[in-house]
Design an enzyme around this catalytic site. Structure first.
Site, PDB file in Angstrom:
ATOM      1  N   CYS A 180       0.807  -1.216   0.000  1.00 52.63           N
ATOM      2  CA  CYS A 180       0.000   0.000   0.000  1.00 52.63           C
ATOM      3  C   CYS A 180       0.842   1.268   0.000  1.00 52.63           C
ATOM      4  O   CYS A 180       0.306   2.354  -0.096  1.00 52.63           O
ATOM      5  CB  CYS A 180      -0.916   0.011   1.229  1.00 52.63           C
ATOM      6  SG  CYS A 180      -0.034  -0.081   2.801  1.00 52.63           S
TER       7      CYS A 180
ATOM      8  N   ARG B 152      -9.458   0.445   6.760  1.00 54.86           N
ATOM      9  CA  ARG B 152      -8.892  -0.145   5.557  1.00 54.86           C
ATOM     10  C   ARG B 152     -10.004  -0.351   4.534  1.00 54.86           C
ATOM     11  O   ARG B 152     -11.177  -0.525   4.888  1.00 54.86           O
ATOM     12  CB  ARG B 152      -8.216  -1.486   5.865  1.00 54.86           C
ATOM     13  CG  ARG B 152      -6.946  -1.369   6.713  1.00 54.86           C
ATOM     14  CD  ARG B 152      -5.839  -0.685   5.930  1.00 54.86           C
ATOM     15  NE  ARG B 152      -4.578  -0.630   6.654  1.00 54.86           N
ATOM     16  CZ  ARG B 152      -4.184   0.379   7.411  1.00 54.86           C
ATOM     17  NH1 ARG B 152      -4.990   1.426   7.584  1.00 54.86           N
ATOM     18  NH2 ARG B 152      -2.993   0.374   7.993  1.00 54.86           N
TER      19      ARG B 152
ATOM     20  N   GLU C 165      -7.126  -6.250   0.296  1.00 53.86           N
ATOM     21  CA  GLU C 165      -7.133  -5.239   1.363  1.00 53.86           C
ATOM     22  C   GLU C 165      -6.076  -4.200   1.060  1.00 53.86           C
ATOM     23  O   GLU C 165      -5.011  -4.515   0.531  1.00 53.86           O
ATOM     24  CB  GLU C 165      -6.849  -5.920   2.711  1.00 53.86           C
ATOM     25  CG  GLU C 165      -6.831  -4.974   3.906  1.00 53.86           C
ATOM     26  CD  GLU C 165      -5.414  -4.637   4.397  1.00 53.86           C
ATOM     27  OE1 GLU C 165      -5.303  -4.049   5.481  1.00 53.86           O
ATOM     28  OE2 GLU C 165      -4.440  -4.935   3.681  1.00 53.86           O
TER      29      GLU C 165
ATOM     30  N   ARG D 225      -8.423   1.397  12.888  1.00 55.92           N
ATOM     31  CA  ARG D 225      -7.679   0.919  11.720  1.00 55.92           C
ATOM     32  C   ARG D 225      -8.639   0.831  10.546  1.00 55.92           C
ATOM     33  O   ARG D 225      -9.322  -0.173  10.360  1.00 55.92           O
ATOM     34  CB  ARG D 225      -7.032  -0.436  12.003  1.00 55.92           C
ATOM     35  CG  ARG D 225      -5.991  -0.843  10.952  1.00 55.92           C
ATOM     36  CD  ARG D 225      -5.325  -2.166  11.298  1.00 55.92           C
ATOM     37  NE  ARG D 225      -4.169  -2.404  10.469  1.00 55.92           N
ATOM     38  CZ  ARG D 225      -2.946  -1.966  10.725  1.00 55.92           C
ATOM     39  NH1 ARG D 225      -2.724  -1.268  11.826  1.00 55.92           N
ATOM     40  NH2 ARG D 225      -1.940  -2.223   9.913  1.00 55.92           N
TER      41      ARG D 225
END
Length: 355
Positions: free
Chosen positions: A76, A168, A123, A166
């Site tokens: 990412c 995502r 993800e 978090r």
């Protein structure tokens, strides 16, 4: 075996996706992770060393086993806010203009194009959707549709499962020829559980158990603490809220900031207050629990088994990893849907002509 979902685990890190699909009854047919330290932890957790650099595979059709689901937390850095800012400051290209990491998505696309699994589960950081004014996401969308897949995404904050913010973005997609609607795909994203799996006080080591070993090893050094205090003071004077994140008692239902791959440097995003002392970082065991990893992993970080890597590498790995309980719930829904719709019979060996 015939009725088990078969999946591959790409950009596997330490194997959060593998734990998730195995919990849903799946069988891992192939895994790939280039980082040698992550490979060590992956082997400790899963009993086998993943294949190295996926770019070393030149014959996808023969080197990648047939599978029903492709799972990947692809790199990412080119798309994250921090990564974009850093590369801009260095005058470097990012996203799909990045000549290295920016091409990782295209490796996934080629495997999907040639192997044609029933589904995929990806993800990435939430900023992927807004990167380059949405152009990056549009390229991903068009690329996947062109090779015959339909998908939906959802941004999920893991704080509903574990006491950590978090956010995502998760992709779930299916081959278009299976005639699965986007509405059906959206229903595979889980509702938030009524209660978190555990709270912060269940994760943190009780103060009475923090012996000298922990005090010396994880308490922030005086120089680092002075620097963090100075930075926070400067940010406050500038009128913004940046700076270290300090968790104080009572813990109650408090939620930490996002643990990142840089956590090993100073622990700034998540520091635990110690009465009359400088604060401390999380231990690797606490980081493991904060990401919700299965209990079988704890033994490697609580002294019952040999820790596979240094604390520095462990922090990097957990910071780069997935929030396991979220992945587990989505993987379970995907697996159940595939079995309920009898989609296994529509995969593994049919319709393999590349588009």
């Amino acid at each position: 075996m015939e009725n088990n979902l078969k999946f591959i685990d790409l950009y596997a890190g330490i194997g959060g996706f593998r734990f998730a699909f195995e919990a849903a009854g799946g069988i891992c047919k192939f895994s790939s992770e280039w980082d040698k330290y992550s490979q060590l932890t992956y082997k400790a957790f899963h009993g086998e060393t993943p294949f190295g650099d996926i770019h070393q595979i030149n014959d996808i059709e023969n080197q990648i086993p047939d599978h029903n689901v492709l799972a990947a937390g692809f790199p990412c850095q080119p798309f994250s806010l921090a990564g974009v800012s850093k590369k801009n400051s260095l005058g470097r290209l990012h996203g799909f203009d990045d000549p290295t990491q920016g091409t990782e998505f295209f490796k996934i696309k080629e495997i999907l194009r040639l192997k044609k699994p029933v589904a995929f589960f990806l993800e990435n950081v939430k900023n992927l959707k807004s990167h380059d004014n949405g152009k990056t996401f549009e390229i991903i969308k068009e690329s996947l549709e062109k090779i015959g897949y339909i998908f939906e995404t959802r941004i999920i904050d893991a704080s509903k499962w574990v006491p950590q913010h978090r956010e995502r973005i998760y992709f779930v997609g299916f081959r278009a020829d299976l005639n699965i609607s986007k509405k059906e795909i959206l229903e595979l994203f889980p509702d938030s559980p009524k209660n978190r799996i555990y709270e912060l006080e269940d994760i943190l080591i009780p103060e009475k158990e923090l012996n000298k070993k922990y005090e010396e090893k994880y308490t922030v050094g005086p120089g680092t603490w002075d620097t963090l205090l100075r930075h926070k003071k400067n940010h406050i004077e500038k009128g913004n809220g940046f700076g270290y994140g300090l968790i104080t008692k009572p813990y109650g239902d408090k939620i930490t900031r996002t643990i990142s791959a840089r956590y090993h440097k100073d622990g700034a995003e998540i520091l635990i207050e110690q009465k009359g002392k400088r604060p401390r970082r999380l231990t690797p065991l606490e980081a493991c629990k904060l990401q919700g990893f299965p209990e079988k992993c704890y033994a490697f970080f609580n002294g019952l088994k040999t820790q596979p890597v240094s604390d520095t590498q462990a922090y990097r790995q957990f910071g780069n990893s997935v929030a396991y309980p979220v992945i587990k719930d989505i993987a379970k829904n995907i697996s159940n849907f595939i079995h309920e719709r009898d989609l296994l019979n529509n995969d593994l060996g049919i319709n393999k002509k590349a588009v």
